[in-house]
Design an enzyme around this catalytic site. Structure first.
Site, mmCIF file in Angstrom:
data_model
loop_
_atom_site.group_PDB
_atom_site.id
_atom_site.type_symbol
_atom_site.label_atom_id
_atom_site.label_comp_id
_atom_site.label_asym_id
_atom_site.label_seq_id
_atom_site.Cartn_x
_atom_site.Cartn_y
_atom_site.Cartn_z
ATOM 1 N N LYS A 120 -38.205 16.682 11.684
ATOM 2 C CA LYS A 120 -37.680 18.023 11.368
ATOM 3 C C LYS A 120 -36.176 18.008 11.151
ATOM 4 C CE LYS A 120 -39.588 19.703 15.116
ATOM 5 N NZ LYS A 120 -40.468 18.591 15.554
ATOM 6 N N PHE A 161 -33.702 5.457 16.618
ATOM 7 C CA PHE A 161 -33.610 4.313 17.534
ATOM 8 C C PHE A 161 -34.364 4.602 18.830
ATOM 9 C CE2 PHE A 161 -30.933 3.020 21.277
ATOM 10 C CZ PHE A 161 -31.403 1.723 21.384
ATOM 11 N N ASP A 166 -39.230 4.045 22.120
ATOM 12 C CA ASP A 166 -40.123 4.770 23.013
ATOM 13 C C ASP A 166 -41.585 4.579 22.602
ATOM 14 O OD1 ASP A 166 -40.261 6.727 25.271
ATOM 15 O OD2 ASP A 166 -41.238 7.961 23.753
ATOM 16 N N ASP A 170 -44.486 3.073 24.929
ATOM 17 C CA ASP A 170 -45.655 3.901 25.260
ATOM 18 C C ASP A 170 -46.899 3.495 24.490
ATOM 19 O OD1 ASP A 170 -44.067 5.345 26.960
ATOM 20 O OD2 ASP A 170 -43.775 7.044 25.614
ATOM 21 N N ARG A 175 -46.456 9.392 14.988
ATOM 22 C CA ARG A 175 -45.148 10.040 15.174
ATOM 23 C C ARG A 175 -44.780 10.713 13.860
ATOM 24 N NH1 ARG A 175 -41.525 11.337 19.293
ATOM 25 N NH2 ARG A 175 -41.929 9.324 20.289
ATOM 26 N N LYS A 260 -32.822 11.964 29.716
ATOM 27 C CA LYS A 260 -33.554 11.406 28.584
ATOM 28 C C LYS A 260 -33.530 12.300 27.345
ATOM 29 C CE LYS A 260 -38.063 9.721 27.083
ATOM 30 N NZ LYS A 260 -39.468 9.463 27.390
ATOM 31 N N ASP A 303 -42.086 20.684 25.207
ATOM 32 C CA ASP A 303 -42.643 19.435 24.682
ATOM 33 C C ASP A 303 -43.816 18.951 25.537
ATOM 34 O OD1 ASP A 303 -41.741 18.161 22.281
ATOM 35 O OD2 ASP A 303 -41.433 16.332 23.436
ATOM 36 N N ASP A 304 -43.672 19.067 26.848
ATOM 37 C CA ASP A 304 -44.740 18.664 27.758
ATOM 38 C C ASP A 304 -45.982 19.529 27.538
ATOM 39 O OD1 ASP A 304 -42.917 16.889 28.758
ATOM 40 O OD2 ASP A 304 -42.656 17.888 30.688
#
Length: 413
Positions: A120, A161, A166, A170, A175, A260, A303-304
């Site tokens: 975005k 980056f 990440d 993970d 993505r 973070k 986000d969670d």
């Protein structure tokens, strides 16, 4: 019946809703005792009965805030920002050619095209919009605006980056609506080096376009500092993911989020724009940082929530927080609210890749009314941050902060 119930319910209970929820959604590890019905506070149950239906999740149904208030990035602004990206790639291509590594030049161009401009671009455009809001109209020359855009692309490169690294850690699948870079054929763990190349190429752009400015050292130091803070946050996140969900605390969650997410997603773009605009007042930076870290916390809780309840077709990624044993807001609040039996379900199921266990956790979240809790948290956080914005006094226009807040409020991706 519904109207009668409305008349019978004391008005005072409706006014106490905020105070109740502040007690109920504890930000510490200690859950205070309240009268409950089926595990929920009596006042909340009664109010929900009056409404007859569960409140529509604002994050998934963006209707409460007018479109004009939510959408702060015009198509022209986005198009102008994108128009600079080929210049960034060209500058880096020419720079890399100087090291006599033609194959690496071609590869790096692909890495940039696949990873940097696909999202975005909120952080990069935020840098530009903030700069435009902070300087007088006469200083908004094409040259100065392009500098702000270059600075915005540096933020986007730093973001790439972080997320490329990440995703490898993970082992994520998608993505930004496409395969994670490390899952693309012939890439694999080469993605780690690609991420490092993007991070360091960012400093090449800074040197080429900003080394003649008084703020150059401040910009460099800010990028280095925020990068380190963010990696500390990532370390906290990964270390907590090795713990049992029973050990998750709101204190740890806040530390992870502040380090973070909040610093690089909100404070960094804003502070970069302040430096480029000539701000030097330490108090203005301090006040701005306080508000922007609050926004960052708000953003991460969103986000969670979206990781669990969002639509992957809208968010652009498949959520894996439950499988990855992440110290998420949902997990922390669930453990605060759960009874002994429900806590055992979390302990047995959270952090497991078995789809049935993942669905059991999601079902438990619904049993504990976390979607409704989140909707109330979202509204109250928005109002609290707005109040703090109105209390700032050192140089930065309130509207500059409100523009950011209105963009992230009730987002769905």
């Amino acid at each position: 019946m519904f109207k009668l119930a409305q008349k019978l319910l004391p008005q005072q209970r409706l006014l106490q809703r905020t105070a109740l929820m502040r007690r109920f959604i504890s930000t510490s590890d200690e859950v205070k005792s309240v009268d409950t019905i089926g595990g929920l506070p009596t006042e909340l149950v009664n109010e929900k009965k009056l409404k007859k239906t569960t409140r529509t999740l604002s994050t998934l149904q963006n209707h409460s805030v007018p479109i004009a208030a939510r959408v702060t990035v015009s198509k022209d602004e986005s198009r102008d920002f994108m128009a600079v990206f080929p210049d960034v790639v060209r500058d880096l291509t020419n720079y890399t050619k100087g090291f006599n590594c033609s194959d690496a030049v071609k590869w790096f161009a692909q890495v940039m095209q696949y990873n940097v401009p696909r999202g975005k671009k909120n952080r990069g455009i935020l840098t530009v919009l903030t700069y435009k809001n902070l300087v007088p109209a006469e200083d908004l020359t094409p040259e100065n605006i392009k500098l702000a855009q270059y600075l915005g692309w540096c933020v986007e490169m730093l973001q790439s980056f972080f997320i490329m690294s990440d995703d490898v850690m993970d082992n994520s699948i998608t993505r930004r609506g496409q395969k994670c870079w490390h899952r693309v054929e012939s890439v694999g763990l080469i993605a780690i080096n690609d991420a490092i190349m993007i991070e360091n190429a960012m400093y090449a752009i800074l040197k080429q376009h900003f080394s003649h400015l008084d703020c150059y050292v401040a910009l460099m130091e800010l990028f280095h500092e925020v990068t380190y803070i963010t990696t500390c946050g990532q370390s906290l996140d990964l270390l907590n993911s090795n713990k049992s969900v029973s050990e998750f605390t709101m204190e740890n969650y806040k530390a992870i989020v502040d380090n973070k997410t909040a610093h690089y997603s909100f404070y960094l773009p804003f502070a970069l724009a302040m430096h480029l605009a000539g701000y030097k007042d330490a108090e203005a930076f301090r006040q701005s940082k306080t508000i922007l870290l609050e926004m960052g916390h708000f953003f991460q809780v969103q986000d969670d929530f979206l990781d669990c309840f969002g639509n992957p077709e809208v968010t652009g990624k498949v959520g894996t927080d439950i499988q990855d044993n992440k110290c998420s807001w949902l997990a922390v609040v669930a453990m605060q609210r759960a009874n002994a039996e429900q806590k055992q379900i979390m302990i047995d199921s959270y952090g497991q890749s078995d789809p049935l266990k993942v669905e059991r956790v999601k079902a438990l979240y619904k049993e504990l009314s976390l979607p409704s809790t989140y909707a109330i948290f979202e509204e109250e956080s928005y109002n609290m941050i707005k109040t703090h914005i109105q209390q700032t006094s050192r140089g930065v226009p309130h509207q500059t902060f409100l523009q950011i807040l209105n963009k992230i409020y009730q987002r769905d991706s």
